[in-house]
Motif scaffolding. Structure first.
Motif, PDB file in Angstrom:
ATOM      1  N   ASN A 141       0.834  -1.201   0.000  1.00 14.39           N
ATOM      2  CA  ASN A 141       0.000   0.000   0.000  1.00 14.39           C
ATOM      3  C   ASN A 141       0.872   1.255   0.000  1.00 14.39           C
ATOM      4  N   SER A 184      -1.278  -4.953   3.078  1.00 12.33           N
ATOM      5  CA  SER A 184      -2.137  -3.785   2.861  1.00 12.33           C
ATOM      6  C   SER A 184      -1.805  -2.651   3.812  1.00 12.33           C
ATOM      7  N   TYR A 187       4.360  -0.928   2.694  1.00 11.23           N
ATOM      8  CA  TYR A 187       4.825  -0.722   1.317  1.00 11.23           C
ATOM      9  C   TYR A 187       6.227  -1.300   1.228  1.00 11.23           C
TER      10      TYR A 187
END
Length: 299
Positions: A141, A184, A187
């Motif tokens: 994400n 989620s 990153y």
């Protein structure tokens, strides 16, 4: 002479080993000096460019003082003259300051992660792109407060085009799950976005060429917590020289995106697969990461 196994299962295992090591062709009988070949092709391309600029009076190119004259490479045909008008093969380049400056310029222009990925996809200044199957840009994400940075992708990552999807990535997923997170909520990227042949360590030149892109990637993500997976990524981005045993578990700061980002280094999941006893230390690091994220939430 090495005996080739007769058992099909042994042959399959041997071929799988060669594929994992990055071997994608059979070696010839004669040794090949790839450095000399690259230099020879570069000289031929430069001569072709100079002749193209002055077709009526071709310019003879002679090496300057101290230059090393290229010799034909045994076992390989002479390289054909390179035509600037048909440069679709993207031949190898000599990694130098010009390539690093080009990378810095392209990375600085990227206004978004999509722009940065497009810049990397079009960038021809790193020879690793010639042997890699896919660009491994990122996963997870981009709005997450937590960002992980490794060194370079491996075989599974090269095949799928995503970082940390092999055995190391599966362990990383379990480690995230142990502190109540998943992809989620994080990153994930690498300093080098192309797999080095045979999973070798990237050279310092390759790392420096790719460094501007990961620096810009961190700026665009702008996380609250930055985690370096292994010493290589921490040394590259923090400029430290300590080993991972001395570095891990210690909170530092990374200047990025106009702010000081809380940063920590921990063992790379690939190392933990080889040294499972060290998982207890990584568990402490991940608990510290969870607490740091919780403290940021309270701020």
């Amino acid at each position: 002479m090495q005996h080739f196994p007769d058992d099909p299962r042994q042959i399959e295992a041997l071929l799988d080993f060669y594929a994992s090591a990055g071997v994608d062709c059979f070696p010839g009988e004669d040794p090949v000096d790839w450095f000399a070949l690259t230099r020879q092709q570069a000289e031929q391309r430069n001569q072709a460019r100079m002749q193209a600029t002055s077709p009526a009076a071709p310019i003879a190119v002679s090496p300057g003082p101290g230059a090393v004259r290229s010799q034909p490479v045994p076992g390989l045909p002479p390289a054909a003259p390179h035509s600037p008008a048909s440069d679709s093969s993207h031949p190898a380049v000599l990694p130098d300051g010009e390539a690093i400056a080009m990378a810095r310029d392209l990375a600085a222009r990227a206004a978004s992660l999509d722009d940065l990925q497009a810049c990397l996809a079009a960038f021809e200044g790193c020879n690793l792109k010639l042997t890699a199957k896919k660009l491994v840009f990122a996963d997870g994400n981009p709005e997450a407060r937590l960002m992980f940075v490794g060194e370079a992708p491996g075989r599974d990552e090269d095949l799928q085009g995503k970082p940390f999807v092999g055995r190391s990535g599966q362990l990383l997923d379990r480690m995230l799950g142990a502190i109540g997170l998943d992809r989620s909520s994080a990153y994930i990227a690498n300093v080098v976005p192309w797999r080095p042949p045979g999973n070798r360590t990237p050279t310092p030149q390759e790392t420096e060429i790719c460094k501007p892109f990961i620096v810009r990637q961190i700026e665009l993500v702008n996380p609250d917590v930055l985690v370096f997976l292994g010493a290589a990524s921490a040394k590259t981005l923090l400029g430290v020289q300590d080993g991972i045993r001395k570095m891990r578990g210690r909170w530092m700061t990374y200047p990025g995106g106009g702010k000081e980002i809380a940063a920590i280094a921990t063992y790379h999941p690939a190392y933990l697969l080889r040294s499972p006893l060290e998982k207890r230390l990584s568990w402490r690091d991940f608990l510290s990461i969870r607490n740091r994220l919780a403290d940021k939430t309270l701020d």
